[in-house]
Design a protein around this motif. Sequence first.
Motif, PDB file in Angstrom:
ATOM      1  N   ASP A 122      35.529  51.735  48.638  1.00  0.00           N
ATOM      2  CA  ASP A 122      35.209  52.194  47.290  1.00  0.00           C
ATOM      3  C   ASP A 122      35.192  50.986  46.353  1.00  0.00           C
ATOM      4  N   ARG A 123      34.756  51.224  45.118  1.00  0.00           N
ATOM      5  CA  ARG A 123      34.559  50.139  44.157  1.00  0.00           C
ATOM      6  C   ARG A 123      35.824  49.305  43.958  1.00  0.00           C
ATOM      7  N   ASP A 124      36.950  49.943  43.681  1.00  0.00           N
ATOM      8  CA  ASP A 124      38.179  49.206  43.381  1.00  0.00           C
ATOM      9  C   ASP A 124      38.659  48.405  44.585  1.00  0.00           C
ATOM     10  N   PRO A 134      38.136  43.668  37.864  1.00  0.00           N
ATOM     11  CA  PRO A 134      38.056  45.114  38.097  1.00  0.00           C
ATOM     12  C   PRO A 134      37.192  45.868  37.102  1.00  0.00           C
ATOM     13  N   ASP A 135      36.954  45.301  35.920  1.00  0.00           N
ATOM     14  CA  ASP A 135      36.346  46.106  34.864  1.00  0.00           C
ATOM     15  C   ASP A 135      35.102  45.491  34.235  1.00  0.00           C
ATOM     16  N   ARG A 136      34.523  44.464  34.857  1.00  0.00           N
ATOM     17  CA  ARG A 136      33.308  43.851  34.339  1.00  0.00           C
ATOM     18  C   ARG A 136      32.089  44.373  35.089  1.00  0.00           C
ATOM     19  N   PRO A 137      30.947  44.562  34.413  1.00  0.00           N
ATOM     20  CA  PRO A 137      29.717  44.866  35.157  1.00  0.00           C
ATOM     21  C   PRO A 137      29.322  43.664  36.006  1.00  0.00           C
ATOM     22  N   LEU A 138      28.983  43.920  37.260  1.00  0.00           N
ATOM     23  CA  LEU A 138      28.730  42.839  38.219  1.00  0.00           C
ATOM     24  C   LEU A 138      27.413  43.050  38.933  1.00  0.00           C
ATOM     25  N   GLY A 166      24.908  40.836  29.437  1.00  0.00           N
ATOM     26  CA  GLY A 166      26.362  40.935  29.507  1.00  0.00           C
ATOM     27  C   GLY A 166      26.895  41.292  30.879  1.00  0.00           C
ATOM     28  N   VAL A 167      26.154  40.913  31.928  1.00  0.00           N
ATOM     29  CA  VAL A 167      26.531  41.244  33.303  1.00  0.00           C
ATOM     30  C   VAL A 167      26.993  39.976  34.014  1.00  0.00           C
ATOM     31  N   ASP A 168      28.160  40.032  34.662  1.00  0.00           N
ATOM     32  CA  ASP A 168      28.631  38.912  35.475  1.00  0.00           C
ATOM     33  C   ASP A 168      27.782  38.781  36.731  1.00  0.00           C
ATOM     34  N   ILE A 169      27.750  37.570  37.263  1.00  0.00           N
ATOM     35  CA  ILE A 169      26.901  37.265  38.416  1.00  0.00           C
ATOM     36  C   ILE A 169      27.773  36.936  39.623  1.00  0.00           C
TER      37      ILE A 169
END
Length: 304
Positions: A122-124, A134-138, A166-169
């Motif tokens: 799962d995501r986490d 844990p909480d940034r858009p990636l 505003g999305v992390d890479i």
Amino acid sequence: FEYVPSAGATGLSSRRWHDLFAERVADAVRRHRPAVVVFDGTWPYTGIPRVRDAHPDARWVWSRRGMWRRGKSVEQLAKASWFDLVLAPGELAAAYDRGPTAKADGIRLGPVTLLDGDELDDRDTARRALGLPPDRPLALVALGAGNINDTSYETGAIVAALRQLGVDICVTRTEIAALDGGQAGVHVVREFPLSRRFRAFDLAVSASGYNSFHELLRFGIPTMFIPNQDTALDDQQGRAQFASDRGLAHMLGRVSVHRATSLLSDLLQRGPEMVAKVASVDSGNGATDAVVQLRQLAARAGRG
């Protein structure tokens, strides 16, 4: 595993390398005595018949993926006669297969992926395993080598577009990350294969090779495909065009920051509903049927 370097890596002539290939594979077959040998590739090596003649007890299978470029390598299909069985891993984009394998003989399977959807983290869990926030858009960016700070190149343009949104890479190649100088918002993931962790990502930007195309779509990752146009045989354009035409993903041919930003912005909003449509064209993982065929062949050889 056992590793045989390529002709280019060894510096050998083609004839001498094929001799080396036949010698090494024949030695492995002699020692391990497999019931079945599977060749996974598009260009069966000329040493295969020699190995078969030397060790006739083993059965041979060609795992031959499709989506070859139109008119390319047609002569290779005749090598099916070297094998006891030809398995044809399927394509979600089979309707766009215009190449020589579209109607070639072989046992047709569903698209083959290493995992099924219920085997993914799962995501986490995936983010913890990869050391990601844990909480940034990636976004996973998997386009091969490229300077992430040079917007004249595909990777750089995509990174610039994601930063605007505003999305992390996340990148998977350390040589790309090294050029970044450790800037904020760029993360390196070194795990391979990575598909078990795909739910860590909110979206992906990827070439449309067989594995990445089927894994990203089957596992529900909103994706923008940038097909590699320089492949010798693999029709990545056809795959990406199919996904775009069916509304399953976006495709970007000529990359610029402006065009990438527009499509990625739309993907952030509509991506989940787009990729949810994949189930309607997915016949299921062909790996199970492939195993059944291999076991039956081994049993016929008296080794099942």
